[in-house]
Scaffold this motif. Structure first.
Motif, PDB file in Angstrom:
ATOM      1  N   SER A  49       0.801  -1.219   0.000  1.00  0.00           N
ATOM      2  CA  SER A  49       0.000   0.000   0.000  1.00  0.00           C
ATOM      3  C   SER A  49       0.836   1.274   0.000  1.00  0.00           C
ATOM      4  CB  SER A  49      -0.961   0.014   1.185  1.00  0.00           C
ATOM      5  OG  SER A  49      -0.236  -0.001   2.403  1.00  0.00           O
ATOM      6  N   ASN A  50       2.109   1.171   0.344  1.00  0.00           N
ATOM      7  CA  ASN A  50       2.952   2.366   0.354  1.00  0.00           C
ATOM      8  C   ASN A  50       3.526   2.688  -1.037  1.00  0.00           C
ATOM      9  OD1 ASN A  50       4.637   0.216   0.247  1.00  0.00           O
ATOM     10  ND2 ASN A  50       5.979   0.854   1.913  1.00  0.00           N
ATOM     11  N   ILE A  52       3.235   4.381  -4.256  1.00  0.00           N
ATOM     12  CA  ILE A  52       2.431   5.493  -4.768  1.00  0.00           C
ATOM     13  C   ILE A  52       3.170   6.127  -5.936  1.00  0.00           C
ATOM     14  CG2 ILE A  52       1.442   7.750  -4.213  1.00  0.00           C
ATOM     15  CD1 ILE A  52       1.288   6.828  -1.294  1.00  0.00           C
ATOM     16  N   LEU A  53       2.414   6.435  -6.978  1.00  0.00           N
ATOM     17  CA  LEU A  53       2.965   7.130  -8.140  1.00  0.00           C
ATOM     18  C   LEU A  53       2.386   8.534  -8.149  1.00  0.00           C
ATOM     19  CD1 LEU A  53       4.525   7.120 -10.848  1.00  0.00           C
ATOM     20  CD2 LEU A  53       2.404   6.321 -11.906  1.00  0.00           C
ATOM     21  N   LYS A  54       3.267   9.528  -8.095  1.00  0.00           N
ATOM     22  CA  LYS A  54       2.806  10.916  -8.094  1.00  0.00           C
ATOM     23  C   LYS A  54       3.060  11.524  -9.461  1.00  0.00           C
ATOM     24  CE  LYS A  54       3.296  11.715  -3.211  1.00  0.00           C
ATOM     25  NZ  LYS A  54       3.611  12.655  -2.168  1.00  0.00           N
ATOM     26  N   VAL A  55       1.979  12.024 -10.049  1.00  0.00           N
ATOM     27  CA  VAL A  55       2.065  12.717 -11.335  1.00  0.00           C
ATOM     28  C   VAL A  55       1.402  14.075 -11.134  1.00  0.00           C
ATOM     29  CG1 VAL A  55       1.400  12.703 -13.764  1.00  0.00           C
ATOM     30  CG2 VAL A  55       1.980  10.555 -12.614  1.00  0.00           C
ATOM     31  N   GLY A  57      -0.075  16.904  -9.320  1.00  0.00           N
ATOM     32  CA  GLY A  57      -0.636  16.973  -7.976  1.00  0.00           C
ATOM     33  C   GLY A  57      -1.418  15.734  -7.593  1.00  0.00           C
ATOM     34  N   ALA A  58      -1.486  14.754  -8.473  1.00  0.00           N
ATOM     35  CA  ALA A  58      -2.285  13.549  -8.214  1.00  0.00           C
ATOM     36  C   ALA A  58      -1.403  12.422  -7.697  1.00  0.00           C
ATOM     37  CB  ALA A  58      -2.983  13.103  -9.490  1.00  0.00           C
ATOM     38  N   SER A  59      -1.957  11.661  -6.757  1.00  0.00           N
ATOM     39  CA  SER A  59      -1.273  10.478  -6.224  1.00  0.00           C
ATOM     40  C   SER A  59      -2.060   9.240  -6.615  1.00  0.00           C
ATOM     41  CB  SER A  59      -1.180  10.563  -4.698  1.00  0.00           C
ATOM     42  OG  SER A  59      -0.384  11.649  -4.309  1.00  0.00           O
ATOM     43  N   PHE A  60      -1.384   8.302  -7.244  1.00  0.00           N
ATOM     44  CA  PHE A  60      -2.002   7.044  -7.645  1.00  0.00           C
ATOM     45  C   PHE A  60      -1.483   5.942  -6.734  1.00  0.00           C
ATOM     46  CE2 PHE A  60      -1.848   9.678 -11.446  1.00  0.00           C
ATOM     47  CZ  PHE A  60      -3.170   9.638 -11.846  1.00  0.00           C
ATOM     48  N   LYS A  61      -2.379   5.377  -5.932  1.00  0.00           N
ATOM     49  CA  LYS A  61      -2.003   4.329  -4.978  1.00  0.00           C
ATOM     50  C   LYS A  61      -2.128   2.972  -5.653  1.00  0.00           C
ATOM     51  CE  LYS A  61      -3.569   7.062  -1.076  1.00  0.00           C
ATOM     52  NZ  LYS A  61      -4.426   7.123   0.092  1.00  0.00           N
ATOM     53  N   SER A  64      -2.027  -0.266  -3.321  1.00  0.00           N
ATOM     54  CA  SER A  64      -3.293  -0.724  -2.732  1.00  0.00           C
ATOM     55  C   SER A  64      -4.088  -1.530  -3.742  1.00  0.00           C
ATOM     56  CB  SER A  64      -4.120   0.467  -2.248  1.00  0.00           C
ATOM     57  OG  SER A  64      -3.460   1.139  -1.205  1.00  0.00           O
TER      58      SER A  64
END
Length: 117
Positions: A49-50, A52-55, A57-61, A64
């Motif tokens: 779950s940790n 995370i892809l940040k593009v 301002g969006a964070s894609f988990k 999870s």
């Protein structure tokens, strides 16, 4: 309209579906407990779950999401094993003979004889 609704509710399919939903929810809690309390500790809890892809301002988990896929596969495999076990315990339906029974043959002969008269 009330009569149509009463006819709809009293159909066997609606009642069968209601029973299926109730049994399904009870079965879901059993399978979830089996996976959570018995299989996950045995397999070692994988926690992605940790991830995370940040593009911008969006964070894609996506970690999870991968966890959900792994849990789905474990639950699906457990349900497969349960269904396979139950199918072995259930009596198999009798196979119908491929051809006509002797009674059917006699009836056909009688029919043919009556046609020829």
């Amino acid at each position: 309209m009330i009569k149509e609704f009463k006819d709809f509710i009293s159909r066997g399919n609606v009642l069968d579906l209601a029973v299926g939903v109730i049994i399904g929810s009870a079965f879901t809690s059993i399978v979830n407990s089996l996976v959570t309390n018995l299989l996950n500790p045995f397999l070692g809890k994988i926690d992605l779950s940790n991830l995370i892809l940040k593009v911008g301002g969006a964070s894609f988990k996506f970690g999870s999401f991968i966890n959900s896929i792994i849990n789905f596969l474990i639950i699906a495999f457990v349900v497969f094993l349960i269904v396979k076990s139950v199918n072995k315990l259930m009596p198999k339906p009798e196979k119908k003979p491929a051809g006509p029974t002797p009674e059917q043959e006699y009836l056909r002969e009688i029919r043919d004889l009556l046609k020829n008269k």
